[in-house]
Structure formats: structure tokens, C-alpha cells
Enzyme design. Structure first.
Site, PDB file in Angstrom:
ATOM      1  N   LYS A  76       0.847  -1.185   0.000  1.00 54.74           N
ATOM      2  CA  LYS A  76       0.000   0.000   0.000  1.00 54.74           C
ATOM      3  C   LYS A  76       0.887   1.241   0.000  1.00 54.74           C
ATOM      4  CE  LYS A  76      -3.993   1.884   2.582  1.00 54.74           C
ATOM      5  NZ  LYS A  76      -4.894   1.629   3.724  1.00 54.74           N
ATOM      6  N   SER A 151      -9.611   1.901   2.883  1.00 58.38           N
ATOM      7  CA  SER A 151      -8.720   2.649   2.012  1.00 58.38           C
ATOM      8  C   SER A 151      -7.707   1.777   1.271  1.00 58.38           C
ATOM      9  CB  SER A 151      -7.967   3.707   2.833  1.00 58.38           C
ATOM     10  OG  SER A 151      -7.153   3.089   3.829  1.00 58.38           O
ATOM     11  N   SER A 175     -10.160  -0.664   7.061  1.00 57.72           N
ATOM     12  CA  SER A 175      -9.612  -0.451   5.722  1.00 57.72           C
ATOM     13  C   SER A 175      -8.922  -1.643   5.088  1.00 57.72           C
ATOM     14  CB  SER A 175      -8.634   0.730   5.736  1.00 57.72           C
ATOM     15  OG  SER A 175      -9.314   1.935   5.956  1.00 57.72           O
TER      16      SER A 175
END
Length: 489
Positions: A76, A151, A175
């Protein structure tokens, strides 16, 4: 022989048996990255370095004991990567190249895992839709009309699409675990402090958890065995004594008790509630105790506002350096105040601006006692209630989502939910962030369009091994259900 949709275990066997090579794996990953580029799931990758590392692995050969050597993964884009941009999904960091690696990147490098790119995310980790990145919306690869969630949107996309068997994510409210539900994959959030946050861009430090998205529970356990490690560079780091997640995955103790919350379960959509009931009946039939539990209703209804009060306030403080003065993409002005205002106005998206405004309101001296301090007191009550739950059961089952992934355009932020009766169910995963307990989402059911909904398993703090074992046993029960397809309501 394609690598797409293969697990860590499968790829490792092929590498050890030399039916594939790390170089071939890299070539195929690069091809898939370029094919799906339009879906905005990846923000940066270093093709030259990927090929170089793969060549080195092929020359040395893969040790059978090293399950991650030659295995591709995405990180990420809020994990610092030396020499490769780390944007946090924000225009304000579009040119930021860290001079160091996050601890989790170093740990994976030590295992010769192939870092294959930086995955897109909702800006600065603030969002649950995958639509608020400065670099484009990430769709659900199972059906591109739907959200993949956020996210950790790019990481979920990469794993669900089968490009990589695992990816790094972060989880401040849900997330990792909610996108896993929407994408039909596994999402693991560890005990708070079990995986180092050093080198991860902060959103809300008291709630932030690095974690893993993967194809299977086995793959999640393999990665967790490497990443769950005490790190003196992270002042919140702690040592988890019970490890060996992969080796002990199938050693579930049938004397353990599963619990569920009646004031969540009873308000689920009827067709989904029926599937949970069928699962609980099957567990009981197999001699496993399943216990209905009550959770304080006022505390459940406080989850969303308490989350907003704490996380938005911490976000303002954590990101105060993104001002265009010493850090961040600068937009000029005649005074330093103008530089800061112009930089933030130009480079922050609407979700981040909104959360910073609310957080700034909470942090004003006259409001701290009214909002922030009170929210922290309620958080303590929530944690005490969670601790009480684990006096009654060993493993807690909660729904990571009530529906399949919403259509793009229909997805709302958790704090925009207009259904006052069931809003707290959509926010239920925040229990794991407030209390720091380990939590994992695994696949559960699909609708008639084959869109998935997951199921979530939690254990007491530092009982990550018990959580993994409970999830694996639950997976075997789910596979025994007569049908995993939701009935029409």
C-alpha cells in the site's frame, strides 16, 4: 503456466521444484500490471529492480524453508519505500521519495519477497470507498461497476484479481477487513503493535494497524509469521509470544467458544442472517459452542461519532507537516501562511479537507473537553465492554459488511450513513481498532451475481494464533454449508 490466482504455497512449490522461476513470475506480474493500468490500482513500480532481484533469486535457488522467496506482493502506498515514490494517494506527496524503508518492507526484503509495486489508496488512508485517491478510482475487479472498498483499495484489487497472492494494507477503522469482504479475499488486522508501524504514513496513530490482504488464510498466516515481530523503532511495538501461525493453523481446539452479538445479528438483512444462523447451527452440530451475547447498545451507537472525534483529531496533528513549508508539494504564496493555505487548498481532496476541518474543531482548546476528551472516555468504555465479551467467549464473529460492494457512485462514507437504525452495524469493525484486538475477514457467501460478502473473526489481544485457528476452522464449516449463495429477499 500462468501465476494468476495462485497462492503463496502453490508458487513456492513451483519455485522449489523449478517448474517456474522468479524471473518468469516478474515478467507475468509486469504484464498484468500494464494490462490493468487503467484501473488505477498501482501507483509506482521499479521494473529494473524487480528483474534484478528475481535474477539473483534464480541464481541462488529457493530454500524450501523460505516460503516467501520469489513471491510477488504489493505494498500500500503509505509504506515508505527507499528510492520509490510514497504518495499516500495524495497530490501533496506526489513527488515524495523516502530515504528509507518501512520495517515491514525490510522484513519482506530479508525473505527475498518480490516487492512488485505501490498500490493505490484513499487519500492519506482517509476513506472507505477507493474513490478518494488523487490518482483515480479503483474499481472492484470482480465487477467494475462496484466499489472495491478502501482505504486499501489497490491492495485488495491486486489480490482479488490474482496478480499477487498477498499485499500490505493498513486498517484504521476497517480499511483491510471491509475491502476483503467486498473482494472475496482474506483481510488480516493484527493485535495493535504486533506489526511495526515504523515507516508507515500515519492517519490516526492510536488506531492505525498495518496488516495483510491475501488469497487464503494460509497465505495470511505465512506473511504474519514474518511481519509479527517486535520493532524497537516503533514505540507502540509489542512482542507476541504465541506465533507459528502457519505451522499451527489447523490445531483448532473444539473446546473454544464462538460468540456473536445479538443486537448486531438480529438486525442483519434476513437472507444474510439466515446464512449466519445456518453456520451457527453447523458449528453446534460439530460440538462447538456458539454463544449469543449482548453488547451495550449505547456504546454500539457511539462507534461512528467516537471514531470521527478521535481519528479526525489525530489526523490533523499527524499530518501537520504537510504544509508546503518543509514537506509536501509547495504552492507559492507571499507569506508562509499563504504558502500553507495554497498548498493544502490545491493538493488535498474533499474527504481529507472535511476530516481535517472536523478534527481542527475538536482540537480547539474550548472544544477538547466537550468532544475529544469525552470521546476518549467512551472509547475506554468500549474497550472494557470488549474485554467483557472475551470473558464470555474465545472468538467473536461479526459481519464485516451487510451487503455486497455498493455500486460506484452509490457508496457512502461511513459517517454519511443515513440509516440511523443500523448505522452501528456498518461501523462494527471499528471495535477491533478501538481495542487493538486481532481481527480477520474471510470469504463467506456470494449473491446471485457472484459478488461476495465476508465474515469476520476476532480474538482477545495477542491471541492472533487463536484467531487464525478459529478462522481456519470456520472456513471448513462454511465449505460444508449446503449453499453459500444468498437467497433472494
Amino acid at each position: 503456466m500462468s501465476i494468476q490466482n495462485k497462492t503463496i504455497v502453490q508458487l513456492h512449490e513451483e519455485l522449489v521444484n523449478k517448474t517456474t522461476t522468479a524471473t518468469k513470475i516478474v515478467e507475468e506480474v509486469l504484464m498484468m500490471i500494464k494490462t490493468d493500468k487503467k484501473d488505477n490500482f498501482l501507483l509506482a513500480f521499479d521494473e529494473t529492480k524487480m528483474k534484478s532481484v528475481a535474477q539473483q533469486i534464480d541464481q541462488q535457488g529457493v530454500d524450501r524453508q523460505n516460503l516467501l522467496a520469489g513471491i510477488p506482493y504489493f505494498a500500500k502506498d503509505n509504506f515508505s519505500t527507499k528510492g520509490l515514490t510514497t504518495t499516500g494517494g495524495s497530490a501533496i506527496l506526489k513527488n515524495y521519495i523516502p530515504p528509507f524503508n518501512a520495517t515491514v518492507i525490510n522484513l519482506l526484503n530479508n525473505q527475498q519477497a518480490l516487492m512488485s509495486g505501490k498500490s493505490n489508496l484513499d487519500e492519506l488512508g482517509m476513506g472507505g470507498t477507493g474513490t478518494s485517491s488523487a490518482f483515480g478510482t479503483v474499481p472492484n475487479p470482480l465487477n467494475k461497476k462496484h466499489l472495491v472498498g478502501g482505504s486499501s483499495s489497490g491492495s485488495a484489487y491486486g489480490v482479488a484479481k490474482g496478480i499477487v497472492p498477498f499485499a500490505l494494507g493498513s486498517d484504521t477503522g476497517d480499511s483491510i477487513r471491509r475491502p476483503a469482504s467486498f473482494a472475496g479475499i482474506v483481510g488480516y488486522k493484527p493485535t495493535y503493535g504486533a506489526i511495526s508501524r515504523y515507516g508507515m504514513l500515519p492517519y490516526s496513530p492510536s488506531l492505525d494497524h498495518p496488516g495483510v490482504l491475501a488469497k487464503t488464510i494460509e497465505d495470511s498466516a505465512i506473511v504474519a509469521d514474518v511481519l509479527v515481530e517486535f520493532d524497537p523503532a516503533d514505540f507502540t511495538s509489542l512482542a507476541v509470544e504465541k506465533k507459528g501461525f502457519y505451522q499451527n493453523l489447523n490445531n483448532f481446539d473444539k473446546q473454544l467458544t464462538f460468540g456473536y452479538l445479538t443486537n448486531v445479528h438480529n438486525f442483519l438483512p434476513p437472507n444474510l442472517k439466515k446464512k449466519y444462523d445456518e453456520l451457527y447451527a453447523l458449528l453446534k452440530k460439530n460440538g462447538v459452542m456458539v454463544k449469543p451475547l449482548e453488547f451495550s447498545q449505547p456504546l454500539l451507537e457511539a462507534l461512528s461519532p467516537v471514531y470521527m472525534m478521535i481519528s479526525f483529531s489525530e489526523a490533523v496533528s499527524s499530518n501537520a507537516n504537510l504544509a508546503g513549508i518543509n514537506f509536501g508539494t509547495r504552492v507559492e504564496g507571499d507569506r508562509w501562511e499563504a504558502v500553507m493555505k495554497n498548498t493544502r487548498t490545491t493538493n488535498f481532496g474533499s474527504v481529507v479537507k472535511r476530516r481535517f476541518l472536523i478534527g481542527s474543531l475538536n482540537l480547539q482548546k474550548e472544544n477538547q473537553e466537550i468532544y475529544l476528551h469525552k470521546a476518549k472516555k467512551v472509547r475506554r468504555l468500549i474497550c472494557e465492554e470488549i474485554n467483557q465479551v472475551f470473558q464470555e467467549c474465545d472468538l467473536l464473529i461479526i459481519p464485516p459488511s451487510q451487503t455486497v460492494a455498493p455500486l460506484i457512485g452509490n457508496g457512502q462514507e461511513f459517517d454519511d450513513n443515513q440509516n440511523n437504525q443500523t448505522e452501528y452495524i456498518d461501523d462494527i469493525l471499528t471495535l477491533g481498532n478501538f481495542s487493538g484486538i486481532p481481527s480477520i475477514t474471510i470469504p463467506f457467501v456470494v449473491d446471485h451475481n457472484k459478488m461476495p460478502i465476508g465474515i469476520n473473526v476476532n480474538a482477545a489481544a495477542c491471541e492472533d494464533l487463536k484467531m487464525f485457528q478459529g478462522a481456519k476452522y470456520l472456513e471448513t464449516m462454511i465449505k460444508q454449508l449446503e449453499s453459500q449463495v444468498l437467497d433472494h429477499e
